[in-house]
Scaffold this active site. Sequence first.
Site, mmCIF file in Angstrom:
data_model
loop_
_atom_site.group_PDB
_atom_site.id
_atom_site.type_symbol
_atom_site.label_atom_id
_atom_site.label_comp_id
_atom_site.label_asym_id
_atom_site.label_seq_id
_atom_site.Cartn_x
_atom_site.Cartn_y
_atom_site.Cartn_z
ATOM 1 N N LYS A 27 -1.336 -20.933 7.399
ATOM 2 C CA LYS A 27 -2.536 -20.319 7.971
ATOM 3 C C LYS A 27 -3.369 -21.321 8.789
ATOM 4 C CE LYS A 27 -3.028 -16.739 4.426
ATOM 5 N NZ LYS A 27 -2.562 -15.571 5.182
ATOM 6 N N CYS A 77 -2.881 -7.216 1.083
ATOM 7 C CA CYS A 77 -2.843 -7.849 -0.243
ATOM 8 C C CYS A 77 -4.227 -7.872 -0.886
ATOM 9 C CB CYS A 77 -2.266 -9.259 -0.159
ATOM 10 S SG CYS A 77 -0.527 -9.295 0.308
ATOM 11 N N GLN A 90 -8.435 -18.346 4.290
ATOM 12 C CA GLN A 90 -9.011 -17.885 5.544
ATOM 13 C C GLN A 90 -10.051 -18.863 6.074
ATOM 14 O OE1 GLN A 90 -7.879 -15.363 7.283
ATOM 15 N NE2 GLN A 90 -6.422 -14.835 5.674
ATOM 16 N N ASP A 150 -10.520 -20.100 -3.173
ATOM 17 C CA ASP A 150 -9.399 -19.723 -2.306
ATOM 18 C C ASP A 150 -9.893 -19.882 -0.869
ATOM 19 O OD1 ASP A 150 -7.559 -18.482 -0.683
ATOM 20 O OD2 ASP A 150 -7.606 -16.550 -1.706
ATOM 21 N N HIS A 193 -8.080 -11.540 -2.657
ATOM 22 C CA HIS A 193 -6.669 -11.372 -2.338
ATOM 23 C C HIS A 193 -5.897 -11.241 -3.654
ATOM 24 C CE1 HIS A 193 -2.629 -12.610 -0.973
ATOM 25 N NE2 HIS A 193 -3.021 -12.342 0.264
#
Length: 405
Positions: free
Chosen positions: A225, A363, A202, A199, A122
């Site tokens: 999220k 993104c 998700q 990261d 991302h």
Amino acid sequence: MFDTQNIRKDFPILERLIEGKRNIYMDTAASAQKPLCVIESISKAYLEEYANVHRGSYWLSEKATENYEDARKTVAQFINAKTPNEVVFTRNATEGINLVAATFGAQHLKTGDEILISRAEHHANLVTWQQWALKTGATLKYFDLAEDGSFAMNLFLAQLTNKTKIVAVTAMSNVLGTVFPVKEICKAAHQAGAIVLIDACQYAVHKKIDVQDFDCDFLAFSGHKVYGPTGIGVLYGKSELLETLPPYQFGGDMIDRVTYEKTTFAEPPARFEAGTPAFIQAVGLGTALKYIMQFDFKEIEDYEMQLTQYTTDRLEEIKGLKILGTAKDKGGVFAFTLSNIHPQDIAFVLGKEGVAVRTGHFCAEPLVNKLGYTSLIRASLGLYSTKEDVDELVKALLKAQDFLS
């Protein structure tokens, strides 16, 4: 018990009709909908327990402070941190990544050092390290994924060297859905002498996080999220690392002592939370994580695995539809094209059918371009997604294809 039909009742917005039709929300990868308990906890914090935190010696302030720090404890439980002091509240995952770059990166990177990321990152991860490589003179390196979008350890190891100081990777691609083997990545990176930033934006929605098992050095995710509010994120850092880092920003509440001549700073995590924090949003995030933790994460993973396979099968029935990213270990994110029709046109028709999807490069523009496109369509799943949602998506796609072709 994990019962999707009952779960859907917890999300009031799913009852709202869109264009006179049932609300088929398939954009959870961009931002998840909120259960009623999160909305009510935020409302209660404003209505009944509002005052600034860490400042007052009266009941409202003490209660707000207690709520804020309880939320930190909940996050620590959610990610299995050793202590709540390893949890830093940020505005979002982007700020968490920037915090690591501006502190650890600024301290340790120099000319000749290497930063290693994947080509599936991302912009929050890619652009941040791109810019700090320019600032420090370090080299930013990329490793490729396999042809089907799956993680290939040999391609990662081929780029990992003793010059690598930081490995910064997604745990799950927001375009391809690929799940990265973060525990194995951390082990290999540590053997090479590098630290690892994950990261987990998700990943946190779909799979259980265990930072101690991963042995990652830093991990970031965003509240919105994981069914929580916007404006709040989490940065996890190992205590021994956080203690060595300088402040990211300066101001109130992150100090130990201030004189006109000098300032000493608070211990982590307060050192990294300058000014009035997003304490109401933290309450909402804590409630959202408690909501998730009421379920057996294995049941969530099993359900989403079955629904991911069902979605794959249904989408593959559509002639002219191509899914980008078909890794065996894949989460509920589907980026695709349809019959050379522009994604925005398809999304418009889907929107009229009450089906919410995302279009664009998500993104992750370099990845989408590398795949040979400038724009894709993306459908993504959440706790509240059902086979009926998938069927409605397919029906709407067929209608769009017939109309636009």
